[in-house]
Design a protein around this motif. Structure first.
Motif, PDB file in Angstrom:
ATOM      1  N   GLY A 479      24.709  43.603  29.269  1.00 49.60           N
ATOM      2  CA  GLY A 479      23.393  43.241  29.764  1.00 49.60           C
ATOM      3  C   GLY A 479      23.392  41.833  30.326  1.00 49.60           C
ATOM      4  O   GLY A 479      24.157  40.963  29.882  1.00 49.60           O
ATOM      5  N   VAL A 485      21.855  46.490  33.382  1.00 45.07           N
ATOM      6  CA  VAL A 485      22.739  46.921  32.299  1.00 45.07           C
ATOM      7  C   VAL A 485      23.837  47.794  32.901  1.00 45.07           C
ATOM      8  O   VAL A 485      23.562  48.867  33.474  1.00 45.07           O
ATOM      9  CB  VAL A 485      21.976  47.698  31.210  1.00 45.07           C
ATOM     10  N   LEU A 512      14.939  47.548  33.239  1.00 42.63           N
ATOM     11  CA  LEU A 512      14.427  46.300  32.672  1.00 42.63           C
ATOM     12  C   LEU A 512      14.399  45.239  33.761  1.00 42.63           C
ATOM     13  O   LEU A 512      15.342  45.111  34.550  1.00 42.63           O
ATOM     14  CB  LEU A 512      15.297  45.832  31.498  1.00 42.63           C
ATOM     15  N   VAL A 516      17.990  40.923  29.295  1.00 42.01           N
ATOM     16  CA  VAL A 516      18.265  41.896  28.229  1.00 42.01           C
ATOM     17  C   VAL A 516      18.573  41.137  26.949  1.00 42.01           C
ATOM     18  O   VAL A 516      19.440  40.250  26.927  1.00 42.01           O
ATOM     19  CB  VAL A 516      19.437  42.813  28.610  1.00 42.01           C
ATOM     20  N   MET A 530      18.019  49.847  24.726  1.00 42.17           N
ATOM     21  CA  MET A 530      18.086  48.535  25.371  1.00 42.17           C
ATOM     22  C   MET A 530      16.672  47.961  25.456  1.00 42.17           C
ATOM     23  O   MET A 530      15.719  48.666  25.799  1.00 42.17           O
ATOM     24  CB  MET A 530      18.718  48.642  26.764  1.00 42.17           C
ATOM     25  N   SER A 532      14.126  44.082  25.940  1.00 40.60           N
ATOM     26  CA  SER A 532      13.978  42.698  26.381  1.00 40.60           C
ATOM     27  C   SER A 532      12.770  42.108  25.666  1.00 40.60           C
ATOM     28  O   SER A 532      11.659  42.654  25.759  1.00 40.60           O
ATOM     29  CB  SER A 532      13.800  42.620  27.896  1.00 40.60           C
TER      30      SER A 532
END
Length: 591
Positions: A479, A485, A512, A516, A530, A532
């Motif tokens: 990330g 990613v 995202l 990350v 995953m 954030s």
């Protein structure tokens, strides 16, 4: 006879013949005082008293207090006897300095609890700083004062000396107001704790020092794991399905439901979550310096109860993990030069204060990870000269084993242990990747992440289905600060020598939009989570091996918040998330 004023002379002074006439006139005046009347005499007697009243008061005092007058007369006679024959002595021999060293103790009864009391040691820190030598010469009547009658041992007891009176008052006060536990000297507790722990000798290689700590760790109230779990109901081991019996998840849609929240909202953000590898326990920690242990049990009436907490004063916690694979210890640390271990089997907390020989390069131990095999512990070093380093420590002896270095600017971004625990993948912030083999104690491969823009986190997953020379993990995800990613399939790498210098990711995920912060695989390797923390409700689940994002969850109404930590259960059926409000939520995946 009248006296007229005579004017002064020219010089302002009276003449001699005038002065003589004045003196003769004064002598002729009658200055004899007048006699006092009855009212004046009565007023003087009331105010100043008279001889008759003094003798009457003296007789009354002797009649009402004969003992005191007898004692005074005895003292007067003794003083008269002592004063005989001292007429010829020098002044230096008539006086002496009373230091209070010699005491004539009266043979008076003591309280039963004070009869065996020893004399205070002058070197003792709890002894009196000053002693009045006049206390032994005082006499106190217990029978004449109703408030002091409770201090008597027998009904007939009356007079005691000053020292005995002080002892009984102190004993009575301590009996009514016992000393609280927090006011007890810590040294006594430490001696008792050391005697209890003498049967369980600690490892001689552990380096513990209280000069850098937050208090005496012997006083931290901890309990063994067996005692903590004896009232948690049906606490069974978590059953982990084998690969042959594990049900496969389909891509596109995932069946996930919200479970009961874990505990109540904590006072600060929860920055670390970790499931116990065997028992249904969840560990949480955060900047509030509080380590919490929960029993994961959704059954009413008290779902997911709190088992115990451990507080370290002035030590905000950054990372906390169960030791693998048994989970018999908890390792936790903050932004300090030391970390702590909590032995759950014995209920004992120890502090490891330094990495011997590497103190300058390891000024903080807040970032660490434990290997899956349980042999090693990786600590991200503080020094960034010539790149970044990770110090490898033996978990049994806490001795330094090796140092893994990555070249490039910015230092270490993150690292991840191989699935078998025999090595690690280390990434620098510039995208430089290093594969380190713990058996050979050397770097076996180097490669560079595609894009390489502000690497923030790395993770490995799919244990046992990838390259065996690199721990058997199939997937490697990286990330970045841009939110991208990259997913790499390590199954294509037959061995460490076949790794290309710039491999191509099988998928680059851009769901995202902020940096990350967390990447974590489910233990069965089918789902990647995953997140954030820089954006609210920023979480995505990725299906593997299709590398596609689930679109049905989370929704716009899913209460996630700003996620600060995530953790998977060992059977891959639950995922725990925490946010900045200190709330921990459980999500159950149905297969």
């Amino acid at each position: 006879m009248s006296i007229q004023a005579v004017p002064p002379g020219p010089s302002g002074q009276t003449t001699p013949h005038i002065r003589q006439e004045l003196e003769e006139a004064i002598d002729e005046l009658d200055l004899v005082p007048t006699e006092k009347d009855e009212k004046e005499i009565e007023l003087e007697r009331v105010v100043f008293g008279d001889e008759e009243g003094f003798h009457n008061s003296l007789e009354y005092s002797r009649a009402t207090h004969p003992a005191s007058h007898t004692h005074e007369s005895t003292l007067y006679q003794e003083n008269q006897e002592e004063d005989e024959g001292v007429e010829g002595l020098d002044d230096a021999d008539l006086f002496f300095l009373d230091t209070g060293s010699s005491r004539n103790k009266a043979s008076l009864p003591l309280f039963s609890s004070l009869q065996n009391e020893e004399e205070p040691d002058p070197n003792d820190r709890d002894c009196a700083a000053w002693v009045d030598s006049d206390d032994e010469r005082l006499t106190v009547s217990l029978a004449s004062n109703p408030r002091l009658r409770k201090l008597r041992l027998t009904e007939s007891e009356d007079r005691i000396n000053g020292e005995e009176y002080i002892k009984r008052l102190r004993h009575q006060f301590q009996r009514l107001y016992p000393v609280p536990d927090w006011a007890q000297p810590s040294s006594k507790k430490s001696r008792k704790r050391r005697r209890r722990d003498s049967d369980h000798s600690a490892s001689p290689d552990l380096t513990s020092d209280d000069d850098d700590g937050s208090g005496d760790l012997d006083d931290i109230p901890t309990q063994p794991l067996a005692k903590l779990l004896q009232n948690t109901g049906n606490l069974t081991r978590i059953t982990t399905a084998t690969s042959s019996h594990r049900r496969k998840l389909r891509p596109g849609v995932i069946d996930i439901q919200r479970g009961k929240d874990v505990g109540t909202a904590q006072v600060s953000a929860v920055t670390s979550l970790h499931f116990h590898p065997i028992h249904p326990l969840l560990l949480s920690s955060g900047p509030s310096a509080m380590l919490s242990l929960y029993h994961v049990s959704p059954n009413p009436p008290n779902p997911n109860p709190l088992l115990t907490t451990l507080h370290l004063r002035s030590t905000p916690l950054a990372t906390a993990m169960f030791s693998l694979p048994s989970g018999d210890k908890i390792v936790f640390s903050g932004r300090r030069r030391y970390f702590h271990t909590w032995d759950l089997e014995r209920g004992r907390v120890e502090k490891i204060s330094r990495v011997i020989g590497h103190e300058e390069g390891q000024t903080t131990m807040e970032r660490f990870k434990l290997s899956p095999c349980g042999r090693w512990m990786g600590l991200v070093g503080s020094a960034r000269k010539g790149g970044g380093t990770v110090n490898i420590i033996d978990t049994s002896t806490c001795q330094w084993i090796a140092e893994v270095r990555v070249e490039g600017n910015g230092g270490v971004a993150d690292f991840a242990w191989w699935g078998d625990g025999a090595g690690m993948l280390l990434l620098g912030k510039g995208g430089e990747a290093v594969e380190w083999d713990g058996q050979q104690k050397r770097v076996v491969a180097r490669w560079t992440d595609e894009g390489a823009v502000g690497i923030t986190v790395v993770a490995l997953g799919g244990k046992g289905t990838g390259c065996q020379d690199l721990g058997g993990d199939r997937w490697a995800v990286v990330g970045s600060s841009s939110g991208i990613v990259n997913i790499y399939d390590r199954k294509k790498w037959v061995n460490s020598k076949s790794i290309p210098a710039r491999p191509k990711p099988v998928r680059a995920l851009d769901q995202l939009t902020t940096p990350v912060s967390h990447l974590d695989f489910s233990p069965d390797g089918q789902v990647l989570c995953m997140t954030s923390r820089w954006k609210r409700d920023s979480l995505k689940l990725v299906h593997l091996p299709s590398c596609t994002v689930y679109k049905n969850w989370p929704t716009s109404s899913t209460p996630l918040g700003r996620i600060t930590s995530i953790a998977w259960s060992p059977n891959s059926e639950m995922i725990a998330t925490s946010n900045e409000q200190g709330k921990i939520r459980l999500w159950v995946i149905r297969r």
